[in-house]
Design a protein around this motif. Structure first.
Motif, PDB file in Angstrom:
ATOM      1  N   PHE A   1       0.844  -1.188   0.000  1.00 11.13           N
ATOM      2  CA  PHE A   1       0.000   0.000   0.000  1.00 11.13           C
ATOM      3  C   PHE A   1       0.880   1.238   0.000  1.00 11.13           C
ATOM      4  O   PHE A   1       2.074   1.170   0.268  1.00 11.13           O
ATOM      5  CB  PHE A   1      -0.963   0.008   1.204  1.00 11.13           C
ATOM      6  CG  PHE A   1      -0.287  -0.079   2.542  1.00 11.13           C
ATOM      7  CD1 PHE A   1       0.097  -1.301   3.071  1.00 11.13           C
ATOM      8  CD2 PHE A   1      -0.026   1.056   3.286  1.00 11.13           C
ATOM      9  CE1 PHE A   1       0.721  -1.388   4.302  1.00 11.13           C
ATOM     10  CE2 PHE A   1       0.596   0.984   4.516  1.00 11.13           C
ATOM     11  CZ  PHE A   1       0.970  -0.248   5.024  1.00 11.13           C
ATOM     12  N   LYS A   2       0.256   2.368  -0.284  1.00 13.80           N
ATOM     13  CA  LYS A   2       1.002   3.618  -0.458  1.00 13.80           C
ATOM     14  C   LYS A   2       0.757   4.555   0.717  1.00 13.80           C
ATOM     15  O   LYS A   2      -0.360   4.677   1.194  1.00 13.80           O
ATOM     16  CB  LYS A   2       0.502   4.309  -1.741  1.00 13.80           C
ATOM     17  CG  LYS A   2       1.585   4.442  -2.787  1.00 13.80           C
ATOM     18  CD  LYS A   2       1.058   5.189  -3.965  1.00 13.80           C
ATOM     19  CE  LYS A   2       1.858   6.361  -4.401  1.00 13.80           C
ATOM     20  NZ  LYS A   2       2.929   6.900  -3.696  1.00 13.80           N
ATOM     21  N   VAL A   3       1.813   5.236   1.146  1.00 14.03           N
ATOM     22  CA  VAL A   3       1.669   6.278   2.156  1.00 14.03           C
ATOM     23  C   VAL A   3       2.475   7.482   1.662  1.00 14.03           C
ATOM     24  O   VAL A   3       3.112   7.414   0.615  1.00 14.03           O
ATOM     25  CB  VAL A   3       2.211   5.836   3.539  1.00 14.03           C
ATOM     26  CG1 VAL A   3       1.376   4.735   4.118  1.00 14.03           C
ATOM     27  CG2 VAL A   3       3.651   5.419   3.443  1.00 14.03           C
ATOM     28  N   THR A   4       2.440   8.569   2.405  1.00 17.39           N
ATOM     29  CA  THR A   4       3.202   9.739   1.981  1.00 17.39           C
ATOM     30  C   THR A   4       4.684   9.529   2.276  1.00 17.39           C
ATOM     31  O   THR A   4       5.065   8.727   3.117  1.00 17.39           O
ATOM     32  CB  THR A   4       2.743  11.002   2.720  1.00 17.39           C
ATOM     33  OG1 THR A   4       2.967  10.813   4.104  1.00 17.39           O
ATOM     34  CG2 THR A   4       1.288  11.298   2.476  1.00 17.39           C
ATOM     35  N   LEU A   5       5.519  10.281   1.565  1.00 19.97           N
ATOM     36  CA  LEU A   5       6.967  10.122   1.713  1.00 19.97           C
ATOM     37  C   LEU A   5       7.429  10.541   3.098  1.00 19.97           C
ATOM     38  O   LEU A   5       8.366   9.966   3.662  1.00 19.97           O
ATOM     39  CB  LEU A   5       7.688  10.967   0.661  1.00 19.97           C
ATOM     40  CG  LEU A   5       7.266  10.737  -0.782  1.00 19.97           C
ATOM     41  CD1 LEU A   5       8.153  11.533  -1.704  1.00 19.97           C
ATOM     42  CD2 LEU A   5       7.312   9.280  -1.149  1.00 19.97           C
ATOM     43  N   GLY A   6       6.757  11.551   3.672  1.00 22.03           N
ATOM     44  CA  GLY A   6       7.162  12.016   4.998  1.00 22.03           C
ATOM     45  C   GLY A   6       6.968  10.940   6.055  1.00 22.03           C
ATOM     46  O   GLY A   6       7.787  10.783   6.968  1.00 22.03           O
ATOM     47  N   LEU A   7       5.882  10.155   5.928  1.00 16.86           N
ATOM     48  CA  LEU A   7       5.625   9.102   6.910  1.00 16.86           C
ATOM     49  C   LEU A   7       6.693   8.028   6.830  1.00 16.86           C
ATOM     50  O   LEU A   7       7.170   7.523   7.848  1.00 16.86           O
ATOM     51  CB  LEU A   7       4.236   8.506   6.683  1.00 16.86           C
ATOM     52  CG  LEU A   7       3.872   7.369   7.627  1.00 16.86           C
ATOM     53  CD1 LEU A   7       3.829   7.864   9.059  1.00 16.86           C
ATOM     54  CD2 LEU A   7       2.541   6.758   7.259  1.00 16.86           C
ATOM     55  N   ILE A   8       7.108   7.690   5.604  1.00 13.28           N
ATOM     56  CA  ILE A   8       8.155   6.674   5.447  1.00 13.28           C
ATOM     57  C   ILE A   8       9.435   7.139   6.144  1.00 13.28           C
ATOM     58  O   ILE A   8      10.091   6.359   6.859  1.00 13.28           O
ATOM     59  CB  ILE A   8       8.453   6.439   3.954  1.00 13.28           C
ATOM     60  CG1 ILE A   8       7.255   5.845   3.248  1.00 13.28           C
ATOM     61  CG2 ILE A   8       9.673   5.574   3.775  1.00 13.28           C
ATOM     62  CD1 ILE A   8       7.168   4.372   3.328  1.00 13.28           C
ATOM     63  N   ARG A   9       9.783   8.417   5.949  1.00 13.22           N
ATOM     64  CA  ARG A   9      11.026   8.901   6.559  1.00 13.22           C
ATOM     65  C   ARG A   9      10.915   8.875   8.076  1.00 13.22           C
ATOM     66  O   ARG A   9      11.867   8.539   8.778  1.00 13.22           O
ATOM     67  CB  ARG A   9      11.337  10.312   6.061  1.00 13.22           C
ATOM     68  CG  ARG A   9      11.754  10.353   4.604  1.00 13.22           C
ATOM     69  CD  ARG A   9      12.383  11.672   4.243  1.00 13.22           C
ATOM     70  NE  ARG A   9      11.489  12.786   4.461  1.00 13.22           N
ATOM     71  CZ  ARG A   9      10.781  13.378   3.507  1.00 13.22           C
ATOM     72  NH1 ARG A   9      10.861  12.964   2.280  1.00 13.22           N
ATOM     73  NH2 ARG A   9      10.001  14.394   3.786  1.00 13.22           N
ATOM     74  N   ARG A  10       9.716   9.174   8.587  1.00 16.84           N
ATOM     75  CA  ARG A  10       9.519   9.116  10.043  1.00 16.84           C
ATOM     76  C   ARG A  10       9.651   7.689  10.553  1.00 16.84           C
ATOM     77  O   ARG A  10      10.260   7.430  11.581  1.00 16.84           O
ATOM     78  CB  ARG A  10       8.118   9.646  10.380  1.00 16.84           C
ATOM     79  CG  ARG A  10       8.155  11.017  10.983  1.00 16.84           C
ATOM     80  CD  ARG A  10       6.829  11.640  11.195  1.00 16.84           C
ATOM     81  NE  ARG A  10       5.788  10.796  11.730  1.00 16.84           N
ATOM     82  CZ  ARG A  10       4.486  11.111  11.652  1.00 16.84           C
ATOM     83  NH1 ARG A  10       4.116  12.201  11.050  1.00 16.84           N
ATOM     84  NH2 ARG A  10       3.568  10.329  12.156  1.00 16.84           N
ATOM     85  N   LEU A  11       9.067   6.749   9.806  1.00 21.55           N
ATOM     86  CA  LEU A  11       9.118   5.348  10.251  1.00 21.55           C
ATOM     87  C   LEU A  11      10.529   4.795  10.184  1.00 21.55           C
ATOM     88  O   LEU A  11      10.898   3.919  10.964  1.00 21.55           O
ATOM     89  CB  LEU A  11       8.187   4.495   9.382  1.00 21.55           C
ATOM     90  CG  LEU A  11       6.691   4.739   9.552  1.00 21.55           C
ATOM     91  CD1 LEU A  11       5.911   4.019   8.469  1.00 21.55           C
ATOM     92  CD2 LEU A  11       6.226   4.252  10.911  1.00 21.55           C
ATOM     93  N   LEU A  12      11.321   5.290   9.229  1.00 15.49           N
ATOM     94  CA  LEU A  12      12.673   4.754   9.085  1.00 15.49           C
ATOM     95  C   LEU A  12      13.682   5.480   9.956  1.00 15.49           C
ATOM     96  O   LEU A  12      14.844   5.112   9.988  1.00 15.49           O
ATOM     97  CB  LEU A  12      13.122   4.851   7.621  1.00 15.49           C
ATOM     98  CG  LEU A  12      12.478   3.825   6.698  1.00 15.49           C
ATOM     99  CD1 LEU A  12      12.893   4.085   5.270  1.00 15.49           C
ATOM    100  CD2 LEU A  12      12.905   2.433   7.100  1.00 15.49           C
ATOM    101  N   ALA A  13      13.247   6.526  10.669  1.00 15.44           N
ATOM    102  CA  ALA A  13      14.187   7.228  11.541  1.00 15.44           C
ATOM    103  C   ALA A  13      14.599   6.290  12.673  1.00 15.44           C
ATOM    104  O   ALA A  13      13.825   5.430  13.073  1.00 15.44           O
ATOM    105  CB  ALA A  13      13.522   8.478  12.105  1.00 15.44           C
ATOM    106  N   PRO A  14      15.800   6.454  13.206  1.00 15.60           N
ATOM    107  CA  PRO A  14      16.200   5.581  14.316  1.00 15.60           C
ATOM    108  C   PRO A  14      15.294   5.796  15.518  1.00 15.60           C
ATOM    109  O   PRO A  14      14.789   6.888  15.735  1.00 15.60           O
ATOM    110  CB  PRO A  14      17.641   6.020  14.615  1.00 15.60           C
ATOM    111  CG  PRO A  14      17.818   7.314  13.939  1.00 15.60           C
ATOM    112  CD  PRO A  14      16.850   7.383  12.818  1.00 15.60           C
TER     113      PRO A  14
END
Lengths: 275, 197
Positions: free
Chosen positions: A200-213
């Motif tokens: 599924f698709k989400v916004t790019l900002g959410l992905i960066r938040r989820l991948l933050a340490p």
């Protein structure tokens, strides 16, 4: 007096150039110009903001400042081209003025070299697969770019498969190219993503938040159900849990994380953990 | 054979615009038609009635092109779709504002923000900013300006009606002052959006 004048100028929404350091973590709009620390010192008290001279002015590192996404060099200043929060990261080691970038919320992905993305194979033509990564052009993936692939031993990739790979060529002038091996020739988690699961698709900002340490959301999700999850920097997430219902619940939670505050999220997680 | 048909139709369409069926007793506006413009579908036609709709789209497009950094996205088409929900006057200015916000929301790189402001001059010469539909209809002249956010420079202007040179300068100055309010609203609205995350 200078401050009153500065406040009036601000309220008129006039875009006089401001020091980048003064605007960190604030929302910046396209068209604003930012002064780098070196220029700020040169402007001095007679300059744009009537800033007083600092006694430790010489102690700052005067290395090269990297201009990240959302910013462009315009003469000797930075021009903001996207709306978002201005962020800064100090250089880890050595000289350099660190990197400035604009953290914007965006849905559309633009391929960047080195990004790991999830793509969908749309066509197979000869030795190249065409992979849809959500950009303006499909990326090309050679069949030899898989671990252990040779001319005789071709990888088993069909149209419609999900691929997790990284870009080796991605700029505005050329068609993006991706590979599923790292520089040592090992897969390192990349390649064809297995059967079942949900993309599924989400916004790019959410992905960066989820991948933050130390991302809290991921830790909480991990405690809920055992799951496999793959994040693509192009806004795509693939998730797989034991049953279809659990998979759908996880997908809904991750999509909703965009809009929920931390408290609402904790409530939902505790409610799910009970049932 | 197909090529010949296309040009023939084009010539007919072009002459249609020039001569125009606005003869005595005919109340239709100018119209133009072009056929077989798309190669993939079995048939296609484009029919334009009245010049106003086409020019409004052209004005918005020219404003966007002046501000968007298209060099960062070669071989890419950026499409802006505007849907009118309600028209209470100052439609073009509203369309410009909506287009700007949509481009910012999409993350398209821009060199500045832009806004649209409409001025109406009534028969006494009074200046009305952001006129309603009724005020627009009764005005002597209606002027719409698109201004950029960096120095309130004029990006686009379209006018309808009679006005003097001094009145034009007056309207432009008033529009530049009014644009500050619009940009302040943009800033507050975007700050609210980013404060949620």
């Amino acid at each position: 007096m200078a401050e009153a004048a500065a406040v009036v100028a601000e309220s008129l929404a006039g875009y006089r150039a401001r020091a980048a350091r003064a605007v960190l973590e604030q929302v910046v709009l396209p068209g604003e110009e930012l002064l780098l620390p070196e220029q700020e010192d040169e402007e001095g008290p007679g300059g744009t903001g009537g800033r007083p001279l600092r006694l430790n002015a010489g102690a700052r590192s005067r290395g090269r400042v990297v201009c990240g996404p959302g910013l462009r060099r315009c003469g000797d200043r930075l021009l903001v081209t996207k709306c978002g929060r201005l962020r800064h990261k100090e250089p880890g080691s050595g000289n350099g003025g660190g990197i400035y970038w604009v953290d914007s919320q965006q849905k559309r992905y633009v391929p960047v070299k080195g990004d790991h993305v999830i793509g969908i194979v749309t066509a197979k033509s000869g030795d190249i697969f065409k992979v849809d990564v959500g950009g303006s052009e499909p990326a090309s993936l050679s069949y030899l770019s898989f671990e252990g692939a040779t001319k005789r031993n071709r990888p088993n990739v069909q149209v419609g498969d999900l691929i997790y790979g990284q870009f080796v060529v991605a700029n505005k002038d050329m068609e993006p190219e991706m590979v599923c091996i790292d520089s040592c020739g090992r897969a390192n988690g990349m390649g064809v993503i297995g059967q079942d699961g949900l993309l599924f698709k989400v916004t790019l900002g959410l992905i960066r938040r989820l991948l933050a340490p130390d991302c809290e959301i991921l830790q909480e999700v991990g405690k809920l159900y055992p799951l496999e999850i793959v994040f693509g920097m192009n806004g795509r997430i693939w998730v797989k849990a034991k049953t279809i219902q659990q998979t759908l619940i996880l997908a809904n939670i991750l999509e909703a994380c965009e809009h929920m505050t931390a408290d609402q999220r904790k409530q939902i997680f505790s409610r799910l953990a009970e049932s | 054979m197909e090529g010949a048909m296309q040009t023939e139709t084009k010539i007919r369409a072009e002459s249609g615009i020039e001569s125009g069926p606005r003869g005595p007793g005919c109340s239709l506006r100018n119209f133009a038609c072009e056929q077989n413009l798309l190669s993939r579908p079995d048939g296609s036609a484009s029919f334009l009635q009245g010049v106003a709709e086409k020019s409004r789209e052209r004005l918005i497009r020219n404003t966007c092109e002046a501000v968007v950094l298209g060099a960062l996205h070669p071989r890419t088409s950026i499409t802006v779709v505007l849907q009118v929900v309600s028209d209470a006057g100052s439609l073009l200015a509203c369309c410009l504002n909506a287009a700007c916000m949509a481009l910012v929301d999409a993350g398209v790189p821009m060199r500045a923000l832009f806004c649209g402001v409409t001025c109406a001059l009534d028969s006494d010469g009074t200046l009305l900013l952001d006129p309603t539909a009724k005020q627009e209809k009764e005005a002597r002249a209606v002027l719409t300006f698109a201004l950029d956010s960096v120095e309130q420079k004029l990006l686009m202007s379209t006018t309808k009606g009679l006005y003097s040179d001094a009145e034009l300068q007056q309207c432009l100055a008033a529009a530049q002052a009014a644009s500050q309010h619009v940009f302040r609203f943009y800033r507050e609205s975007l700050q609210r959006r980013y404060s949620k995350s």
